[in-house]
Write a protein that holds these residues in place. Structure first.
Motif, PDB file in Angstrom:
ATOM      1  N   GLU A  58      32.552  46.241  34.971  1.00 41.08           N
ATOM      2  CA  GLU A  58      33.198  45.382  33.068  1.00 41.08           C
ATOM      3  C   GLU A  58      34.727  45.146  32.952  1.00 41.08           C
ATOM      4  OE1 GLU A  58      32.558  43.851  29.321  1.00 41.08           O
ATOM      5  OE2 GLU A  58      30.806  44.577  30.858  1.00 41.08           O
ATOM      6  N   ILE A  59      35.707  46.126  33.183  1.00 35.45           N
ATOM      7  CA  ILE A  59      36.502  46.297  33.315  1.00 35.45           C
ATOM      8  C   ILE A  59      37.310  45.224  34.033  1.00 35.45           C
ATOM      9  CG2 ILE A  59      39.033  47.025  33.298  1.00 35.45           C
ATOM     10  CD1 ILE A  59      37.220  47.977  30.999  1.00 35.45           C
ATOM     11  N   ILE A  60      36.660  44.413  34.926  1.00 34.77           N
ATOM     12  CA  ILE A  60      37.354  44.093  36.406  1.00 34.77           C
ATOM     13  C   ILE A  60      36.840  42.680  35.617  1.00 34.77           C
ATOM     14  CG2 ILE A  60      36.692  43.129  38.211  1.00 34.77           C
ATOM     15  CD1 ILE A  60      36.905  45.675  39.284  1.00 34.77           C
ATOM     16  N   LYS A  61      35.247  42.256  34.997  1.00 37.35           N
ATOM     17  CA  LYS A  61      34.943  41.142  34.430  1.00 37.35           C
ATOM     18  C   LYS A  61      35.454  40.744  33.061  1.00 37.35           C
ATOM     19  CE  LYS A  61      31.112  41.025  31.838  1.00 37.35           C
ATOM     20  NZ  LYS A  61      29.460  41.795  31.569  1.00 37.35           N
ATOM     21  N   ALA A  62      36.146  41.911  32.293  1.00 35.03           N
ATOM     22  CA  ALA A  62      37.333  41.651  31.523  1.00 35.03           C
ATOM     23  C   ALA A  62      38.456  41.021  31.350  1.00 35.03           C
ATOM     24  CB  ALA A  62      36.763  42.927  30.232  1.00 35.03           C
ATOM     25  N   LEU A  63      38.824  41.620  32.222  1.00 31.44           N
ATOM     26  CA  LEU A  63      39.749  41.034  32.435  1.00 31.44           C
ATOM     27  C   LEU A  63      40.165  39.809  33.580  1.00 31.44           C
ATOM     28  CD1 LEU A  63      41.984  44.169  34.609  1.00 31.44           C
ATOM     29  CD2 LEU A  63      42.327  43.357  32.525  1.00 31.44           C
ATOM     30  N   TRP A  64      38.856  39.828  34.209  1.00 33.96           N
ATOM     31  CA  TRP A  64      38.848  38.312  34.243  1.00 33.96           C
ATOM     32  C   TRP A  64      38.601  37.155  33.603  1.00 33.96           C
ATOM     33  CZ3 TRP A  64      37.574  36.719  40.465  1.00 33.96           C
ATOM     34  CH2 TRP A  64      37.765  35.565  40.582  1.00 33.96           C
ATOM     35  N   THR A  65      37.730  37.867  32.285  1.00 41.86           N
ATOM     36  CA  THR A  65      37.989  36.700  31.367  1.00 41.86           C
ATOM     37  C   THR A  65      38.485  36.194  31.044  1.00 41.86           C
ATOM     38  OG1 THR A  65      35.254  37.398  31.392  1.00 41.86           O
ATOM     39  CG2 THR A  65      36.196  36.270  29.340  1.00 41.86           C
ATOM     40  N   SER A  66      38.984  37.155  30.210  1.00 45.85           N
ATOM     41  CA  SER A  66      40.941  37.231  29.526  1.00 45.85           C
ATOM     42  C   SER A  66      41.964  36.605  30.145  1.00 45.85           C
ATOM     43  CB  SER A  66      41.058  38.404  29.530  1.00 45.85           C
ATOM     44  OG  SER A  66      40.142  39.167  28.468  1.00 45.85           O
ATOM     45  N   SER A  67      41.759  36.396  31.434  1.00 47.99           N
ATOM     46  CA  SER A  67      43.156  35.728  32.431  1.00 47.99           C
ATOM     47  C   SER A  67      42.771  34.104  32.698  1.00 47.99           C
ATOM     48  CB  SER A  67      42.939  35.927  33.627  1.00 47.99           C
ATOM     49  OG  SER A  67      42.495  36.935  34.576  1.00 47.99           O
ATOM     50  N   SER A  68      41.502  34.020  33.136  1.00 48.63           N
ATOM     51  CA  SER A  68      41.398  32.164  32.986  1.00 48.63           C
ATOM     52  C   SER A  68      40.687  31.895  31.253  1.00 48.63           C
ATOM     53  CB  SER A  68      40.026  32.701  34.136  1.00 48.63           C
ATOM     54  OG  SER A  68      38.625  32.510  33.347  1.00 48.63           O
ATOM     55  N   SER A  69      41.076  32.429  30.533  1.00 45.64           N
ATOM     56  CA  SER A  69      40.658  31.516  29.062  1.00 45.64           C
ATOM     57  C   SER A  69      42.598  31.106  28.159  1.00 45.64           C
ATOM     58  CB  SER A  69      40.483  33.062  28.171  1.00 45.64           C
ATOM     59  OG  SER A  69      41.342  34.102  27.595  1.00 45.64           O
ATOM     60  N   SER A  70      41.541  31.163  27.762  1.00 41.84           N
ATOM     61  CA  SER A  70      42.629  29.855  26.247  1.00 41.84           C
ATOM     62  C   SER A  70      43.813  31.376  25.946  1.00 41.84           C
ATOM     63  CB  SER A  70      42.244  29.378  25.093  1.00 41.84           C
ATOM     64  OG  SER A  70      41.232  30.204  24.082  1.00 41.84           O
ATOM     65  N   LEU A  71      43.269  32.301  25.687  1.00 39.57           N
ATOM     66  CA  LEU A  71      44.599  33.693  25.541  1.00 39.57           C
ATOM     67  C   LEU A  71      45.564  33.929  26.404  1.00 39.57           C
ATOM     68  CD1 LEU A  71      44.949  36.059  23.957  1.00 39.57           C
ATOM     69  CD2 LEU A  71      43.419  37.221  25.243  1.00 39.57           C
ATOM     70  N   SER A  72      45.198  33.595  28.002  1.00 39.50           N
ATOM     71  CA  SER A  72      45.778  33.765  28.531  1.00 39.50           C
ATOM     72  C   SER A  72      47.185  32.286  28.633  1.00 39.50           C
ATOM     73  CB  SER A  72      45.428  33.690  30.271  1.00 39.50           C
ATOM     74  OG  SER A  72      46.228  33.477  31.290  1.00 39.50           O
ATOM     75  N   SER A  73      46.198  31.389  28.016  1.00 39.33           N
ATOM     76  CA  SER A  73      46.894  29.757  28.283  1.00 39.33           C
ATOM     77  C   SER A  73      48.151  30.101  26.964  1.00 39.33           C
ATOM     78  CB  SER A  73      46.191  28.474  27.790  1.00 39.33           C
ATOM     79  OG  SER A  73      45.101  28.564  28.988  1.00 39.33           O
ATOM     80  N   GLN A  74      48.497  30.466  26.001  1.00 37.26           N
ATOM     81  CA  GLN A  74      48.957  30.723  25.139  1.00 37.26           C
ATOM     82  C   GLN A  74      50.498  31.500  24.954  1.00 37.26           C
ATOM     83  OE1 GLN A  74      49.153  29.703  21.998  1.00 37.26           O
ATOM     84  NE2 GLN A  74      50.737  31.166  21.147  1.00 37.26           N
ATOM     85  N   LEU A  75      49.964  32.415  26.427  1.00 39.58           N
ATOM     86  CA  LEU A  75      50.780  33.493  26.420  1.00 39.58           C
ATOM     87  C   LEU A  75      51.848  32.526  27.938  1.00 39.58           C
ATOM     88  CD1 LEU A  75      48.707  36.506  27.718  1.00 39.58           C
ATOM     89  CD2 LEU A  75      50.884  35.875  25.639  1.00 39.58           C
TER      90      LEU A  75
END
Length: 189
Positions: free
Chosen positions: A170-187
């Protein structure tokens, strides 16, 4: 097993001068932290997920936090920091150390600690530029609730090996999801 994903976590250069001259170079270092974290989490797997199918659950990852289109950079940094802090807290427990390979666990915790320290520099710098996070809707509340569900799940499953394996994935999936999202783009923006 190495994962090739855009990164979520941040490593920055830390200088021994005052905070005002600290550098927060997100685009250059974004890949390194997540890659390291995902690699170590991948190496930690000891048992087959097939043997733990009955233990799977939906932790309801807070998709709204990572897909928010108008999230400010300080909020994005805050969410990433909270995720890393919660992951660190989760794996920095006696129950966790009873399940995982000590060397890999220490490597994971060390990397997360380093990333958290570096990210705090960026967060402080960004808060200074955008003003205080006070008055903003707490961007980390959904993340905290998500990790609370994970902790309750582990308690209900009495910290079994299968429960920890489900959480690791689940943690791997959460990191993967977060890193490929607009959140990561904003950073990066």
């Amino acid at each position: 097993m190495a994962f090739s994903v855009p990164s979520l976590v941040v490593l920055v250069m830390i200088f021994s001068s005052p905070i005002s001259s600290f550098s927060c170079d997100l685009p250059q270092s974004l890949d390194v932290g997540t890659q390291e974290t995902l690699t170590v989490l991948g190496q930690m797997g000891k048992i087959s997920l097939l043997s733990c199918l009955k233990d799977r659950t939906d932790f309801r990852f807070p998709q709204e936090m990572v897909e928010a289109s108008r999230v400010q950079k300080a909020q994005a940094l805050s969410v990433v920091h909270e995720m890393l802090q919660q992951i660190f807290n989760l794996f920095y427990t006696e129950a966790s150390s009873a399940v995982w390979n000590t060397t890999l666990l220490e490597q994971l915790l060390s990397g997360l600690h380093r990333q958290l320290e570096d990210l705090e520099t960026c967060l402080l710098q960004e808060m200074g530029e955008e003003g205080s996070l006070l008055g903003m809707k707490d961007p980390t509340l959904a993340v905290r609730r998500y990790f609370q569900r994970i902790l309750l799940y582990l308690q209900e499953k009495e910290n079994s090996h299968c429960a920890w394996e489900v959480v690791r994935v689940e943690i791997i999936k959460a990191l993967w999801t977060s890193s490929s999202s607009s959140l990561s783009s904003q950073l990066l923006g």
